[in-house]
Design a protein around this motif. Structure first.
Motif, PDB file in Angstrom:
ATOM      1  N   ASP A   1       3.088   0.423   5.175  1.00 37.89           N
ATOM      2  CA  ASP A   1       2.617   1.710   4.663  1.00 37.89           C
ATOM      3  C   ASP A   1       3.762   2.711   4.744  1.00 37.89           C
ATOM      4  OD1 ASP A   1      -0.417   2.846   4.112  1.00 37.89           O
ATOM      5  OD2 ASP A   1       0.993   4.422   4.659  1.00 37.89           O
TER       6      ASP A   1
ATOM      7  N   THR B   1       0.037   4.297   1.563  1.00 37.92           N
ATOM      8  CA  THR B   1       0.288   3.294   0.545  1.00 37.92           C
ATOM      9  C   THR B   1      -1.043   2.624   0.225  1.00 37.92           C
ATOM     10  OG1 THR B   1       2.521   2.914   1.370  1.00 37.92           O
ATOM     11  CG2 THR B   1       1.560   1.196  -0.016  1.00 37.92           C
TER      12      THR B   1
ATOM     13  N   GLU C   1       1.185  -5.488   8.325  1.00 38.65           N
ATOM     14  CA  GLU C   1       0.782  -4.445   7.389  1.00 38.65           C
ATOM     15  C   GLU C   1       1.973  -3.533   7.086  1.00 38.65           C
ATOM     16  OE1 GLU C   1      -1.782  -3.937   5.630  1.00 38.65           O
ATOM     17  OE2 GLU C   1      -3.282  -5.293   6.492  1.00 38.65           O
TER      18      GLU C   1
ATOM     19  N   THR D   1      -3.073   0.141  -0.063  1.00 35.96           N
ATOM     20  CA  THR D   1      -3.450  -1.248   0.209  1.00 35.96           C
ATOM     21  C   THR D   1      -4.344  -1.252   1.441  1.00 35.96           C
ATOM     22  OG1 THR D   1      -1.508  -1.628   1.622  1.00 35.96           O
ATOM     23  CG2 THR D   1      -1.291  -2.197  -0.701  1.00 35.96           C
ATOM     24  N   HIS D   2      -5.332  -2.152   1.458  1.00 35.69           N
ATOM     25  CA  HIS D   2      -6.217  -2.315   2.617  1.00 35.69           C
ATOM     26  C   HIS D   2      -6.791  -0.981   3.097  1.00 35.69           C
ATOM     27  CE1 HIS D   2      -3.935  -6.295   3.534  1.00 35.69           C
ATOM     28  NE2 HIS D   2      -4.965  -6.503   2.730  1.00 35.69           N
TER      29      HIS D   2
ATOM     30  N   MET E   1       2.555  -1.796  -2.171  1.00 40.55           N
ATOM     31  CA  MET E   1       2.488  -1.454  -3.595  1.00 40.55           C
ATOM     32  C   MET E   1       3.714  -0.642  -3.961  1.00 40.55           C
ATOM     33  SD  MET E   1      -0.483   0.583  -5.688  1.00 40.55           S
ATOM     34  CE  MET E   1      -1.675  -0.713  -5.362  1.00 40.55           C
TER      35      MET E   1
ATOM     36  N   LYS F   1      -4.029   0.084   9.978  1.00 41.76           N
ATOM     37  CA  LYS F   1      -4.421  -1.059   9.162  1.00 41.76           C
ATOM     38  C   LYS F   1      -4.480  -2.339  10.002  1.00 41.76           C
ATOM     39  CE  LYS F   1      -2.693   0.666   4.717  1.00 41.76           C
ATOM     40  NZ  LYS F   1      -1.703   0.480   3.633  1.00 41.76           N
TER      41      LYS F   1
END
Length: 254
Positions: free
Chosen positions: A163, A46, A161, A48-49, A1, A172
């Motif tokens: 981050d 970050t 992944e 996400t997930h 993101m 993740k």
């Protein structure tokens, strides 16, 4: 993101105002509950997930030993609540910075990977960083995220992944593998940046036989991988790399 922000760019005698993409870093409030007991920590990450991040984090911290011990997960915005089926202790600070990993975690000698018989070709490992970065969409936009990926021994990516925290990216990956029921004992964990103690410990807890990093390892990571049977590979760049532990697993034509 990522998000766009206004920046002033200086180039020689020219100054221009433009928009630039930067990586998003926000706190995730994670509450773990068992009965009437609960503990809350904040993880800078970050966004996400988040479910996979929470599962991977709890697993690598030894809070849960398998996915079945997690009874329920609720997410609302920047908050996630995880109910587990047994008492637990949290020997952690209340805030987990995106750079700190598992600093101070007391589980150094509590994990031992199975002595995997997996063999990996050296040229497969040398190609992993380029394969991973091509799949890091947010990194290509911002240049500001770490990456982690699970690959099979032929170099095929299972998942990637990203981050702001390298250890978050690893959590993740591990969380997604756990939720999919995939055993990491025949897979390679590839990470961007260096391989520190926290990354090596997470790889050991998950059961990865090979940990490969673009940059340097630390002494504690080398010791961890030697103890737990992991082949630790560092400085994987272009057509070169260094193997620090368990070189018998790496097959070379040289």
């Amino acid at each position: 993101m990522s998000e766009k922000v206004a920046v002033f760019k200086y180039s020689e005698d020219l100054v221009t105002k433009e928009e630039d993409e930067i990586a998003v870093e926000e706190p995730l409030k994670m509450t773990v509950r068992y009965g009437d007991k609960e503990r809350t920590i904040y993880i800078m990450r970050t966004p996400t997930h988040d479910t996979e991040l929470a599962v991977g984090f709890l697993y690598t911290q030894g809070i849960v030993g398998k996915v079945d011990e997690i009874k329920r997960i609720d997410i609302k915005g920047q908050e996630i609540t995880v109910w587990i089926d047994h008492p637990f202790t949290f020997e952690r600070e209340a805030l987990v910075n995106s750079s700190c990993g598992v600093c101070g975690n007391p589980t150094l000698l509590k994990v031992m990977t199975k002595k995997s018989q997996v063999k990996v070709k050296a040229d497969v490992l040398m190609n992993l960083p380029n394969k991973m970065i091509k799949m890091q969409r947010i990194f290509r936009e911002t240049g500001g995220l770490h990456g982690a990926g699970a690959f099979d021994v032929n170099g095929n990516p299972l998942l990637i992944e990203e981050d702001v925290g390298r250890h978050n990216a690893v959590d993740k990956v591990i969380g997604r593998l756990l939720l999919k029921g995939v055993d990491p004992s025949s897979l390679i964990l590839q990470v961007s940046g260096r391989a520190g103690y926290e990354i090596a410990e997470k790889a050991a807890v998950a059961g990865f036989p090979v940990l490969s990093a673009v940059s340097a390892p630390t002494t504690s990571a080398v010791k961890m991988c030697e103890l737990t049977g992991i082949s630790l590979v560092g400085f994987v760049r272009g057509n070169r790399m260094n193997v620090y532990t368990h070189p018998e697993r790496i097959v070379s034509d040289i």
